[in-house]
Design a protein around this motif. Structure first.
Motif, mmCIF file in Angstrom:
data_model
loop_
_atom_site.group_PDB
_atom_site.id
_atom_site.type_symbol
_atom_site.label_atom_id
_atom_site.label_comp_id
_atom_site.label_asym_id
_atom_site.label_seq_id
_atom_site.Cartn_x
_atom_site.Cartn_y
_atom_site.Cartn_z
ATOM 1 N N LEU A 105 0.835 -1.203 0.000
ATOM 2 C CA LEU A 105 0.000 0.000 0.000
ATOM 3 C C LEU A 105 0.870 1.254 0.000
ATOM 4 O O LEU A 105 0.641 2.191 -0.774
ATOM 5 N N LEU A 106 1.877 1.272 0.848
ATOM 6 C CA LEU A 106 2.747 2.444 0.962
ATOM 7 C C LEU A 106 3.584 2.654 -0.293
ATOM 8 O O LEU A 106 3.943 3.788 -0.619
ATOM 9 N N GLN A 107 3.883 1.580 -0.983
ATOM 10 C CA GLN A 107 4.642 1.695 -2.232
ATOM 11 C C GLN A 107 3.746 2.173 -3.374
ATOM 12 O O GLN A 107 4.129 3.033 -4.157
ATOM 13 N N GLU A 108 2.525 1.613 -3.454
ATOM 14 C CA GLU A 108 1.619 1.958 -4.550
ATOM 15 C C GLU A 108 0.922 3.303 -4.361
ATOM 16 O O GLU A 108 0.539 3.942 -5.336
ATOM 17 N N LYS A 109 0.702 3.700 -3.101
ATOM 18 C CA LYS A 109 0.072 4.980 -2.762
ATOM 19 C C LYS A 109 -1.272 5.218 -3.470
ATOM 20 O O LYS A 109 -1.483 6.253 -4.107
#
Length: 156
Positions: A105-109
């Protein structure tokens, strides 16, 4: 010539030590800060917190007898609720979400409220709700800002 050969391992180990120290420092510098709201008596929440800490998150825990106001204030629909609520980089993380999904999630934003594992599925593949020899079938849901949800990851 012989002295150069004997000092080479020491020099090399010094270089490797310096590189590894730099790498460890880089990992610490990139740790995501997470805030978790949970009941002081909930053991599964504590185990989940240990899970995300082991994955590299820097976790601050706030213990409260009633987490419901936190969920409501964040805009989480009651049917998506679980036992604990966390926040990381502006995203809500509800329930026993695996750390790998949070990292994704934090990578894809995505433009979303966050992730949820509604209820409390139990199985060896559910962080914090491990039951040896049992595999739970569950979904991690991507929760939209309008309150809807769609599958993000599926586990069996």
């Amino acid at each position: 010539m012989i002295s150069n050969i004997t000092t080479l391992p020491r020099r090399l180990s010094g270089v490797l030590l310096a590189l590894s120290a730099g790498f460890a420092g880089a990992q610490q510098a990139t740790a995501e800060e997470m805030t978790v709201y949970k009941s002081p008596t909930c053991g599964c929440c504590k185990v989940w917190v240990d899970h995300v800490k082991a994955a590299g998150f820097d976790v601050t825990v706030h213990e409260t007898r009633d987490v419901s106001p936190v969920k409501q204030q964040a805009g989480l629909a009651p049917q998506l609720a679980s036992c604990h609520t966390a926040f990381v980089n502006g995203y809500l993380i509800e329930g026993h979400v695996p750390a790998a999904d949070i990292q994704r999630l934090l990578q894809e934003k995505p433009d979303a409220l966050g992730l949820s594992v509604p209820g409390m599925p139990a199985g060896e593949n559910v962080p914090g709700m491990e039951v040896p020899g049992v595999r739970a079938k569950f979904d991690v849901l991507l929760v939209s800002k309008d309150g809807g949800a769609a599958p993000y990851s599926h586990y069996e």
